[in-house]
Design a protein around this motif. Structure first.
Motif, PDB file in Angstrom:
ATOM      1  N   ILE A   1       0.868  -1.186   0.000  1.00 30.93           N
ATOM      2  CA  ILE A   1       0.000   0.000   0.000  1.00 30.93           C
ATOM      3  C   ILE A   1       0.902   1.232   0.000  1.00 30.93           C
ATOM      4  O   ILE A   1       1.797   1.356   0.839  1.00 30.93           O
TER       5      ILE A   1
ATOM      6  N   ALA B   1      -5.410   0.030   6.666  1.00 30.39           N
ATOM      7  CA  ALA B   1      -5.622  -0.579   5.346  1.00 30.39           C
ATOM      8  C   ALA B   1      -6.241  -1.969   5.485  1.00 30.39           C
ATOM      9  O   ALA B   1      -5.828  -2.760   6.341  1.00 30.39           O
TER      10      ALA B   1
ATOM     11  N   ARG C   1      -6.320  -4.559   2.673  1.00 31.80           N
ATOM     12  CA  ARG C   1      -5.869  -4.785   1.305  1.00 31.80           C
ATOM     13  C   ARG C   1      -6.912  -5.539   0.485  1.00 31.80           C
ATOM     14  O   ARG C   1      -7.145  -5.218  -0.676  1.00 31.80           O
TER      15      ARG C   1
ATOM     16  N   ILE D   1      -8.942   2.116   2.693  1.00 31.69           N
ATOM     17  CA  ILE D   1      -7.897   2.674   3.551  1.00 31.69           C
ATOM     18  C   ILE D   1      -8.474   3.775   4.429  1.00 31.69           C
ATOM     19  O   ILE D   1      -9.570   4.278   4.188  1.00 31.69           O
TER      20      ILE D   1
END
Length: 250
Positions: A14, A112, A114, A119
């Motif tokens: 990220i 976050a 993923r 986010i």
């Protein structure tokens, strides 16, 4: 000097950074990478510094808030201009928008999930922390499809317990909320105590059920070469201080 953000292995994959004060064009008290529009710095220098952060992340836009020490969270669907919303946290599922929070002792938290592609970024001083701004950020991320059992939360540079001396009325505020909060205070001098802001936030986020929560371990007060600090500026009798930015982007 180039930008030298601190990154967290826990957020690998990220785009993110806890940016230090290095790599900008501001002068004097604000040297170098002051990203705070609310400071007394030259607005042109602040704008250039923020552009450098956005470019470093590869962001189409870097957004930040008019922070008010609240538990309010904004869901970001598109960038805004100079008229910044009043809140202390942001969440998004939109790629290309860097969410940035400004700090100078308060805790920046980057979140976050993923798998969900969601986010968050949070500014947490003691008022926001005890009001539940971290938990409110998790709730807002879940509304976008995240699951807190997958969310990683990382605290960036913030004031450490050894530098955060508070008075008895501060301690009472926390103990009135929950007597167990006593574990986040250590004895200080002259009837004062030292508060563990990152420890308090880590405990709250872990209790809220995140997959992982951590702190980079950097103290803003004790490292003047890399970090701005409101408390250090106050102790030195300086009239203002710069603002660090911590940002994350899908």
């Amino acid at each position: 000097m180039t930008l030298s953000p601190i990154t967290a292995p826990e957020l690998r994959g990220i785009a993110h950074g806890f940016f230090t004060r290095q790599g900008g064009i501001s002068k004097g008290l604000y040297a170098d990478l002051n990203c705070g529009p609310g400071s007394g710095d030259d607005p042109g220098a602040v704008a250039e510094n923020r552009d450098r952060v956005a470019a470093h992340l590869g962001a189409a836009a870097l957004v930040s808030l008019h922070q008010i020490h609240s538990a309010d969270v904004i869901s970001v669907t598109e960038p805004w201009g100079s008229d910044r919303p009043k809140a202390d946290a942001m969440v998004t599922d939109q790629p290309g928008i860097a969410l940035g929070v400004l700090t100078a002792d308060c805790a920046p938290i980057l979140f976050a999930d993923r798998e969900a592609g969601v986010i968050g970024a949070t500014h947490a001083g003691w008022k926001g922390a005890i009001s539940g701004v971290a938990e409110a950020t998790l709730d807002a991320m879940e509304r976008l499809g995240a699951a807190r059992a997958r969310i990683v939360a990382m605290i960036g540079p913030t004031i450490s317990q050894r530098a955060y001396e508070v008075g008895p009325e501060f301690v009472e505020r926390f103990l009135d909320d929950d007597p167990d909060h006593a574990r986040f205070f250590a004895g200080g001098t002259d009837g004062r105590a030292q508060f563990d802001l990152p420890g308090f936030l880590l405990a709250r986020m872990r209790a809220a059920g995140v997959a992982e929560a951590g702190w980079t371990g950097h103290c803003t007060y004790s490292d003047a070469a890399r970090f701005y600090s409101y408390r250090r500026a106050t102790h030195r009798g300086e009239p203002d201080y710069g603002r660090l930015v911590s940002a994350i982007m899908l």
